[in-house]
Design an enzyme around this catalytic site. Sequence first.
Site, PDB file in Angstrom:
ATOM      1  N   ARG A   1       1.509 -11.106  10.125  1.00  0.00           N
ATOM      2  CA  ARG A   1       2.824 -10.512  10.426  1.00  0.00           C
ATOM      3  C   ARG A   1       3.944 -11.454  10.002  1.00  0.00           C
ATOM      4  O   ARG A   1       5.099 -11.038   9.891  1.00  0.00           O
ATOM      5  CB  ARG A   1       2.981 -10.245  11.930  1.00  0.00           C
TER       6      ARG A   1
ATOM      7  N   GLN B   1      -8.426  -5.349   8.830  1.00  0.00           N
ATOM      8  CA  GLN B   1      -7.402  -4.967   9.804  1.00  0.00           C
ATOM      9  C   GLN B   1      -7.867  -3.818  10.707  1.00  0.00           C
ATOM     10  O   GLN B   1      -7.047  -3.090  11.259  1.00  0.00           O
ATOM     11  CB  GLN B   1      -6.107  -4.578   9.087  1.00  0.00           C
TER      12      GLN B   1
ATOM     13  N   ASP C   1      -3.844   7.130   4.490  1.00  0.00           N
ATOM     14  CA  ASP C   1      -3.400   5.762   4.785  1.00  0.00           C
ATOM     15  C   ASP C   1      -4.154   5.216   5.996  1.00  0.00           C
ATOM     16  O   ASP C   1      -4.631   5.966   6.841  1.00  0.00           O
ATOM     17  CB  ASP C   1      -1.894   5.776   5.060  1.00  0.00           C
ATOM     18  N   GLU C   2      -4.255   3.884   6.096  1.00  0.00           N
ATOM     19  CA  GLU C   2      -4.884   3.209   7.243  1.00  0.00           C
ATOM     20  C   GLU C   2      -6.276   3.784   7.524  1.00  0.00           C
ATOM     21  O   GLU C   2      -6.631   4.116   8.652  1.00  0.00           O
ATOM     22  CB  GLU C   2      -3.993   3.328   8.492  1.00  0.00           C
TER      23      GLU C   2
ATOM     24  N   LYS D   1       0.820  -1.213   0.000  1.00  0.00           N
ATOM     25  CA  LYS D   1       0.000   0.000   0.000  1.00  0.00           C
ATOM     26  C   LYS D   1       0.857   1.267   0.000  1.00  0.00           C
ATOM     27  O   LYS D   1       0.516   2.238  -0.684  1.00  0.00           O
ATOM     28  CB  LYS D   1      -0.961  -0.009   1.183  1.00  0.00           C
ATOM     29  N   THR D   2       1.961   1.267   0.777  1.00  0.00           N
ATOM     30  CA  THR D   2       2.814   2.459   0.802  1.00  0.00           C
ATOM     31  C   THR D   2       3.409   2.707  -0.579  1.00  0.00           C
ATOM     32  O   THR D   2       3.560   3.846  -1.021  1.00  0.00           O
ATOM     33  CB  THR D   2       3.925   2.306   1.853  1.00  0.00           C
TER      34      THR D   2
END
Length: 681
Positions: free
Chosen positions: A616, A244, A213-214, A33-34
């Site tokens: 993770r 998430q 973002d997020e 995503k970044t």
Amino acid sequence: MSDSPASLNPAQLEAVHHLKGPCLVLAGAGSGKTRVITHKIARLLQAGHEPARIAAITFTNKAAAEMRERARALVGPRASKPLVISTFHSLGVRLLREEGARLGLKEQFSILDSDDVLATLKDAGGSNDNTLARRWQWTISLWKNAGLASGQVEPANDDERVAQRVMQRYEERLAAYQAVDFDDLILLPKKLLERDAEARAKWQDRLRYLLVDEYQDTNAIQYELLKLLAGEAANFTAVGDDDQSIYGWRGATIDNLRRLPSDYPALKVIPLEQNYRSTGSILRAANAVIAHNPKLFEKKLWSAYGDGEPVRVLECDGEEHEAERAVAMIQSRRGQGGNVAFRDFAVLYRANHQARVFEKALRKANIPYKVSGGQSFFDRAEIKDLCAWLRLLVNHDDDPAFLRAVTTPKRGIGHQTLASLGEFASKWKTSLYEALFAESLGTAINNRAIGSLHEFGRFVNDLEYRARHTEGAEDAKALLLGWLKDIGYEQHLLEGEDSEKLAAARWGNVLDFVDWIARRCGGEIENDGGLTVESEKKSVLEVAQTISVIISLAERGDEQDVVTLSTLHAAKGLEWPHVLLSGVNEGLLPFRSEDEEMTPQRLEEERRLMYVGITRARETLCVSTLRRRKRGRDTVQGVPSRFIAEMKLHEVQQKEDPRAKLKALREAAAARAAQAAPTSP
């Protein structure tokens, strides 16, 4: 700025090239995503957008710094410098510094940290009870994040009625002190843009394109602020993942994702499903768990890295056995060779208390570790108190430091005196400290109060002079201990704590801090190996001037070769080759206290937390469950978490074949090598 197929996958390319109108990028875990955000910034620049009118907003300073660095690497330093890449709160500060006069704030208003807020609430509520004040703090924060002032709150019970009255007095103090808290950094810009059409038009023109973002972590007030900034043009890209969303307990709401299609009918939804982090077996387990939650948008992660090793479930007799098995797993994996480092391992858990037994086992095995998500030494209230004094010595215009120092410990200077001082300083556009010595202060404050303020000012000036001319470890330590005695800080700790044991522990931290400063005044600097080297002696004031840098260096840890112990919440956004999810039992994950009802909404959030934990892991994942576990002072039978069954490991994993395992590992290594590039996720 090439967006070639070798650089971005088709879904990422689609997201990068959608430049007009609202866009939602459903970014699954590890989907890059970044990378999408930074490439989209590059595409916007390529399309003629001015860099100063592009804003990328995220939640943490660390995430903002990473995004800024990656944008710089992609578009170059000249193009990236004017970009607005910041946290929500930093953007709020920027807006309020420029528009504060419209809200009655001076340009250099103070920003209270959590401990400053706690002290102000105790004063507003007339209580020295830290626990009660923290409950007020939490309740008031939730109300503010819902966009409510004290007059708009409808209390549901007696406790909330008390909290509402405290909130009203707290608001009065903030206004008088010319201060805001962290919640105000979002709430006040939102209120300003709502009621001031001129300011709203100005900032909508200032920030022509928003990248957020997020997005699943936004709360109601952040959603409204973004909506006001986006305006009718609605040129924004929201990047988030409903799977998430794990911060409901602090006000974040998944409803913000649910609202987007109705608030923006032209919304373009683009799912990113290719995962660049984990093996196939890990992703199948994650997909199987999260499939039990209702879906806002369809999405299913997949990976090109091959199956990899099967997900393992460890059945442990109890917490100590679980910790021993974790140590054995780390030692065994490192013993197999392949340059496996300690930093490649993480033990993740639901609650902070679960870390203790792992710490003990790792120390016994001489394995270095760090605890993530816990409290840093420099975040302790007593250390922040002393840092406030040191900051004031260095910068007399530091109003938050002044407010903390003048009230810690208390010295007979009440909130009404400080309120009057704040009004006077605001009127004459000066700092609170400088206002102490103004000849006309008597027009705002009575002589007795002025005497107390002058006494404090003279003490600070004298301390600054001595700090400037005191160097060397022994002299610095004598000065600091004398200062603490003069202000009665040890007695302040004793009076502020319910137990002498806790007060003594806090005083021990203070003495450690004094030693820490004294060593640096003496030219002694600890390096990473624990050895010492000599440098020039410094004065106490010189050390104080660089204290923020020193703290930053002391807290570095990302590059250290240590095992990570972390809560699941603190682990979000991070990844490790080898992960152990510990204590996956009913009552722990999903977490449930004895008197708490497990609502469907709570269960869904706990399941999302499990999903975050699973994703993770890059190469191997172990899930441990306890046959017996501690609950308070009792030992109870452990029931495996329902999430273990939901992983469907018996369906997605077959008997392990060493040759198949070797092939899978080779496939994974080849896939990772193919993806390795300067802009890889």
